[in-house]
Design a protein around this motif. Sequence first.
Motif, PDB file in Angstrom:
ATOM      1  N   GLY A   1      17.401  54.748  41.140  1.00 39.40           N
ATOM      2  CA  GLY A   1      16.934  53.800  40.129  1.00 39.40           C
ATOM      3  C   GLY A   1      16.442  52.495  40.730  1.00 39.40           C
ATOM      4  O   GLY A   1      15.957  51.613  40.007  1.00 39.40           O
ATOM      5  N   HIS A   2      16.547  52.363  42.037  1.00 38.98           N
ATOM      6  CA  HIS A   2      16.177  51.114  42.703  1.00 38.98           C
ATOM      7  C   HIS A   2      14.682  51.101  43.024  1.00 38.98           C
ATOM      8  O   HIS A   2      14.265  51.136  44.177  1.00 38.98           O
ATOM      9  CB  HIS A   2      17.017  50.913  43.960  1.00 38.98           C
TER      10      HIS A   2
ATOM     11  N   GLY B   1      17.768  46.523  41.604  1.00 41.10           N
ATOM     12  CA  GLY B   1      19.070  46.914  42.141  1.00 41.10           C
ATOM     13  C   GLY B   1      19.506  46.092  43.335  1.00 41.10           C
ATOM     14  O   GLY B   1      20.651  46.181  43.774  1.00 41.10           O
ATOM     15  N   GLY B   2      18.575  45.301  43.885  1.00 42.16           N
ATOM     16  CA  GLY B   2      18.947  44.336  44.927  1.00 42.16           C
ATOM     17  C   GLY B   2      19.036  44.885  46.334  1.00 42.16           C
ATOM     18  O   GLY B   2      19.238  44.113  47.271  1.00 42.16           O
TER      19      GLY B   2
ATOM     20  N   TYR C   1      22.731  48.292  52.059  1.00 46.17           N
ATOM     21  CA  TYR C   1      22.347  46.932  52.451  1.00 46.17           C
ATOM     22  C   TYR C   1      21.029  46.543  51.781  1.00 46.17           C
ATOM     23  O   TYR C   1      20.215  47.404  51.446  1.00 46.17           O
ATOM     24  CB  TYR C   1      22.201  46.825  53.973  1.00 46.17           C
ATOM     25  N   ARG C   2      20.854  45.232  51.625  1.00 46.64           N
ATOM     26  CA  ARG C   2      19.642  44.724  50.981  1.00 46.64           C
ATOM     27  C   ARG C   2      18.399  45.186  51.739  1.00 46.64           C
ATOM     28  O   ARG C   2      17.409  45.621  51.145  1.00 46.64           O
ATOM     29  CB  ARG C   2      19.706  43.192  50.951  1.00 46.64           C
TER      30      ARG C   2
ATOM     31  N   VAL D   1      25.283  45.739  49.079  1.00 48.27           N
ATOM     32  CA  VAL D   1      24.981  45.469  47.677  1.00 48.27           C
ATOM     33  C   VAL D   1      25.559  46.575  46.799  1.00 48.27           C
ATOM     34  O   VAL D   1      26.027  46.341  45.697  1.00 48.27           O
ATOM     35  CB  VAL D   1      23.458  45.332  47.474  1.00 48.27           C
ATOM     36  N   PHE D   2      25.528  47.810  47.310  1.00 44.91           N
ATOM     37  CA  PHE D   2      26.106  48.923  46.556  1.00 44.91           C
ATOM     38  C   PHE D   2      26.818  49.880  47.499  1.00 44.91           C
ATOM     39  O   PHE D   2      26.637  49.840  48.716  1.00 44.91           O
ATOM     40  CB  PHE D   2      25.045  49.637  45.701  1.00 44.91           C
ATOM     41  N   ASP D   3      27.623  50.732  46.899  1.00 40.08           N
ATOM     42  CA  ASP D   3      28.344  51.772  47.631  1.00 40.08           C
ATOM     43  C   ASP D   3      27.465  53.026  47.607  1.00 40.08           C
ATOM     44  O   ASP D   3      27.236  53.594  46.536  1.00 40.08           O
ATOM     45  CB  ASP D   3      29.687  52.027  46.940  1.00 40.08           C
ATOM     46  N   PRO D   4      26.966  53.481  48.752  1.00 36.54           N
ATOM     47  CA  PRO D   4      26.043  54.618  48.756  1.00 36.54           C
ATOM     48  C   PRO D   4      26.622  55.869  48.096  1.00 36.54           C
ATOM     49  O   PRO D   4      25.896  56.623  47.449  1.00 36.54           O
ATOM     50  CB  PRO D   4      25.770  54.875  50.238  1.00 36.54           C
TER      51      PRO D   4
END
Lengths: 128, 128
Positions: free
Chosen positions: B64-65, B89-90, B97-98, B118-121
């Motif tokens: 979704g990013h 999603g940043g 990572y960004r 930024v998120f947990d893969p």
Amino acid sequence: MIELAFAKDTNGLLPAVVQDYRTDEVLMLAYINQLAWEKTLETGKAHYWSRSRNSLWLKGETSGHVQLIKEILVDCDQDTVVYKVEQLGGAACHTGYRSCFYRKVTGDALTVYEQERVFDPTAVYGAK
Amino acid sequence: MIELAFAKDTNGLLPAVVQDYRTDEVLMLAYINQLAWEKTLETGKAHYWSRSRNSLWLKGETSGHVQLIKEILVDCDQDTVVYKVEQLGGAACHTGYRSCFYRKVTGDALTVYEQERVFDPTAVYGAK
């Protein structure tokens, strides 16, 4: 020495994105092989592999517009690098513009968004 | 439609450098072919050609990013582009990572200079 994934490419070449270390403007993109990578790390000056001349290329060897390495970033897959550089002479592009990316897509046209050339290519490289 | 020099590469692929349109941070580098280029221009969302899957890749199709195109720059030789994007999603990197360029060369080591993911893969892509 940091190992990069040169084996992923059939010609052993990986892209190097070149950014101005102060402004983060992308100045150019060129390719490196193992030799260019080693020379860059050893000398602190950006070296590439010239695909047209098929030879090691110290950026600025003709123009004097050498790129001094300030920082090198490596991506997650270790198959791309970012060189953050101080661009001597103020222009990375052989056309005389500061950046090779001096044009942007505007509808179906490319427009120059940076009007001033930093140097006259004929004066630097000679007439062709 | 702007024509790029896809014929210069034996596989018809050219590199696309992806920058955050606000900060100019380089987020990633991926490859485009004619189809990915057309889809990007048509939709305003960054499309690439996945070399591992050998298929068209809408960035963000799984996570979704999506990357919304704000500006496209083209280099002097028309064989490299810069996509300036808004990264939804940043984070651009599949590691969370960004940027994919979250490590820098420090002597003979690579050090992470951006500590926070930024998120947990696993949460985004599932366990592998």
